[in-house]
Design a protein around this motif. Structure first.
Motif, short mmCIF file in Angstrom:
data_model
loop_
_atom_site.label_atom_id
_atom_site.label_comp_id
_atom_site.label_asym_id
_atom_site.label_seq_id
_atom_site.Cartn_x
_atom_site.Cartn_y
_atom_site.Cartn_z
N ALA A 265 1.71 -19.68 41.77
CA ALA A 265 2.58 -19.40 40.71
C ALA A 265 3.64 -18.06 40.83
N ALA A 266 2.29 -17.21 40.61
CA ALA A 266 2.58 -15.32 40.43
C ALA A 266 2.39 -15.44 41.78
N ALA A 267 2.57 -15.85 42.26
CA ALA A 267 3.65 -14.96 43.85
C ALA A 267 5.19 -14.84 43.77
N ARG A 268 5.20 -16.49 43.33
CA ARG A 268 7.16 -16.93 42.52
C ARG A 268 7.72 -15.83 41.86
N ARG A 269 6.71 -14.93 40.80
CA ARG A 269 6.87 -14.55 39.98
C ARG A 269 7.20 -13.07 40.40
N ALA A 270 7.15 -12.98 40.91
CA ALA A 270 6.16 -11.41 41.83
C ALA A 270 8.02 -11.39 42.63
N ARG A 271 8.18 -12.24 43.49
CA ARG A 271 9.43 -12.40 44.65
C ARG A 271 10.63 -12.40 43.75
N GLN A 272 10.35 -12.80 42.66
CA GLN A 272 12.06 -13.14 41.36
C GLN A 272 12.20 -12.08 40.74
N ALA A 273 10.88 -10.95 40.78
CA ALA A 273 10.95 -9.44 40.22
C ALA A 273 11.07 -8.64 41.28
N GLY B 115 4.33 -4.49 38.73
CA GLY B 115 3.41 -5.43 38.23
C GLY B 115 2.55 -4.83 37.10
N ASP B 116 2.50 -5.08 35.78
CA ASP B 116 1.88 -4.19 35.05
C ASP B 116 -0.16 -4.20 35.17
N ARG B 117 -0.89 -4.84 36.34
CA ARG B 117 -2.04 -4.86 36.73
C ARG B 117 -1.84 -4.50 38.09
N LEU B 118 -3.57 -4.01 38.43
CA LEU B 118 -3.83 -3.72 39.71
C LEU B 118 -4.82 -5.20 40.13
N LEU B 119 -5.80 -4.93 40.19
CA LEU B 119 -6.76 -6.18 39.98
C LEU B 119 -7.51 -6.10 39.22
N THR B 120 -7.56 -5.61 38.48
CA THR B 120 -8.67 -5.69 36.91
C THR B 120 -8.20 -4.63 36.21
N THR B 121 -7.58 -3.73 36.36
CA THR B 121 -6.73 -2.48 35.32
C THR B 121 -5.57 -2.19 35.47
N ASP B 122 -5.51 -1.18 34.23
CA ASP B 122 -3.17 -1.40 33.80
C ASP B 122 -3.12 -0.60 34.98
N ASN B 123 -1.18 -0.92 35.35
CA ASN B 123 -0.30 -0.12 36.50
C ASN B 123 0.66 0.20 35.23
N PRO B 124 1.46 0.75 36.31
CA PRO B 124 2.81 0.78 34.97
C PRO B 124 4.03 -0.48 34.46
N GLU B 125 4.41 -0.49 33.47
CA GLU B 125 4.78 -1.75 33.30
C GLU B 125 6.33 -1.66 34.22
N PRO B 126 6.88 -2.82 35.01
CA PRO B 126 7.67 -3.15 36.05
C PRO B 126 9.23 -2.91 34.97
N ASP B 127 9.15 -2.48 33.72
CA ASP B 127 10.39 -1.71 33.49
C ASP B 127 10.35 -0.48 33.33
N GLN B 128 9.11 0.58 33.28
CA GLN B 128 9.18 1.54 33.54
C GLN B 128 9.17 1.82 35.22
N ASP B 129 8.34 1.29 35.87
CA ASP B 129 8.98 1.20 37.63
C ASP B 129 10.27 1.33 37.84
N SER B 130 11.62 0.26 37.44
CA SER B 130 12.53 0.47 37.52
C SER B 130 13.22 1.46 37.27
N ASP B 131 13.62 2.25 35.99
CA ASP B 131 13.63 3.25 35.68
C ASP B 131 13.07 4.61 36.47
#
Ligand code: SAM
Ligand code: DTB
Ligand code: SF4
Length: 319
Positions: A84-92, A289-305
Motif C-alpha cells: 500500500a505504501a509503495a502504491r502511494r509512493a508511485r502515485q506521488a 516522502g516526509d520520512r527517511l527510515l526513522t528520521t524526517d525528510n522534507p515534505e513532498p510539497d516542498q520538494d515539488s516546489d
C-alpha cells in the motif's frame, strides 16, 4: 567518450575534491551532461519495513540497540502495508521504492520470506525495487534477484581507517563481501556513505577511492549528510558546511560518471539553494516522502516546489 577508471589514488581524488569550487563544478557538470539528461531527478521513496533493535553498533544510527534513542523496536510490517505504501509512493511520482530493515544480516525464515514477497509485489507495481537488509550471502541475493529485486543498498559509509571508529561489530571487508554477493547475483549495486561524522577530508576521498575501485562502478551512490540523532554517540557533532556536501557529490560524479548519485539523508538541514547546488554538481536523485527510515525528510510539497523552481523534472517511469 568518457573514461571509466577504477584505479584512482587518494592523492588524485583529493586534488579534484580541493579544486577551486567553480572549476570542480565545471568538471562535474561536463561529466554529468555527457551521461545524463541535465534536468531529470529520480524520486525514490524509503520505507522502514523492520525498525529498531539492531545488534550492530553503527555510531550514527538511531536503530542500533546499543544506544538509547526515541526509536522503538517494531515488528516487521505486513506485506500488504508495504505494498500500500509503495502504491502511494508511485502515485506521488516516485519511480524507485527502497525497503530497509534494521538487521545485521539476512536470516532464512518467515521475515526474509516476507521481504521476498514485498519485493515481488512492489516490482509488480512497475517500481524499481531496492532493499537494504544488512549482510547477505550469494544464495540469498539470488532469491532476491529471482523475486524481481533491482538494487541492493549496502553503504561503505566512510574510509576503511575511519570505519573502525564508527562500527565495531562488522568489518569493512565484510561490507565488501556483501557487495560482491550482490554483484554476483546480477543485482545492481547501491553503495555510498555519510559525511559529517568527524572524518577528515582524506577519509572522504578514501571512501570515494574505494567506491570507484568497485568494478564495475556502483550503479547508485547515495551521499548522506549525518542526521544527528539524540542518544547516538555522534549526536553532538557540528553540522557540515553545505559546500562540503557539494564537493563530495561533485567528486563522486567525476569519478563515477554513469552512477546515479543520490543526495540522500540530511536535506532537512540544507537550505534549498544548497540542495540545488548539490543537484547542479551531479546528484540526480532525492528521497521523496516526509520520512527517511526513522528520521524526517522534507515534505513532498516542498520538494515539488524545489524542483519546479529550478525547472527540474521528476524522472518518468521506464516504459
Ligand atoms: N541495517 C542495514 C545496513 O546497515 O546495511 C540497512 C539499513 S541502514 C539504516 C542504511 C544506511 O543508512 C546506513 O548504511 C547509513 O549509511 C545510513 N544511515 C543510517 N543512519 C544515518 C544517519 N543518522 N544519518 C545519515 N545516514 C544514516
Ligand atoms: C542511504 O544511503 N540512505 C538511506 C538509504 N540509504 C537506506 C537511509 C538514511 C537513513 C537516515 C536515518 C534514518 O532515517 O533512520
Ligand atoms: Fe543496524 Fe543498519 Fe543501523 Fe547499523 S546502520 S545499526 S546495521 S540498522
Amino acid at each position: 567518450m568518457i573514461e571509466l577508471r577504477h584505479d584512482w589514488t587518494r592523492e588524485e581524488v583529493r586534488r579534484i575534491h580541493d579544486l577551486p569550487l567553480f572549476e570542480l563544478l565545471d568538471r562535474a557538470r561536463a561529466v554529468h551532461r555527457s551521461v545524463f539528461a541535465d534536468n531529470e531527478v529520480q524520486l525514490c521513496t524509503l520505507l522502514s519495513v523492520k525498525t529498531g533493535g539492531c545488534p550492530e553498533d553503527c555510531a550514527y544510527c538511531p536503530q542500533s540497540a546499543h544506544y538509547e534513542t526515541q526509536v522503538q523496536r517494531e515488528p516487521t510490517l505486513d506485506v500488504a502495508e508495504v505494498v500500500a505504501a509503495a502504491r502511494r509512493a508511485r502515485q506521488a511520482g516516485a519511480t524507485r521504492f527502497c525497503m530497509g530493515a534494521a538487521w545485521r544480516e539476512v536470516k532464512e525464515g518467515a521475515a526474509f520470506d516476507d521481504v521476498i514477497d514485498m519485493v515481488r509485489e512492489v516490482k509488480a507495481l512497475g517500481l524499481e525495487t531496492c532493499v537494504t537488509l544488512g549482510m547477505l550471502s550469494v544464495e540469498q541475493a539470488r532469491r532476491l534477484k529471482e523475486a524481481g529485486l533491482d538494487a541492493y543498498n549496502h553503504n561503505l559509509d566512510t574510509s576503511p581507517e575511519f570505519y573502525r571508529s564508527i562500527i565495531s561489530t562488522r568489518t569493512f571487508d565484510q561490507r565488501l563481501a556483501t557487495l560482491g554477493a550482490v554483484r554476483e547475483a546480477g543485482i545492481s549495486v547501491c553503495t555510498g556513505g555519510i559525511i559529517g561524522m568527524g572524518e577528515s577530508i582524506d577519509d572522504r576521498c578514501g571512501l570515494l577511492v574505494k567506491l570507484a575501485s568497485l568494478t564495475p562502478h556502483p550503479e547508485s551512490v547515495p551521499i548522506n549528510a549525518l542526521v544527528r540523532v539524540e542518544g547516538t554517540p555522534l549526536a553532538a557533532l557540528p553540522p557540515i558546511d553545505p559546500l562540503e556536501l557539494v564537493r563530495m557529490i561533485a567528486t563522486a560524479r567525476v569519478l563515477m560518471p554513469r552512477a546515479r548519485v543520490r543526495l540522500s539523508a540530511g536535506r532537512t538541514e540544507l537550505p534549498r539553494e544548497a540542495q540545488l547546488l548539490c543537484l547542479f554538481a551531479g546528484a540526480n536523485s532525492i528521497f521523496y516522502g516526509d520520512r527517511l527510515l526513522t528520521t524526517d525528510n522534507p515534505e513532498p510539497d516542498q520538494d515539488s516546489d524545489l524542483l519546479q523552481s529550478a525547472g527540474l523534472v521528476a524522472l518518468a517511469p521506464a516504459s
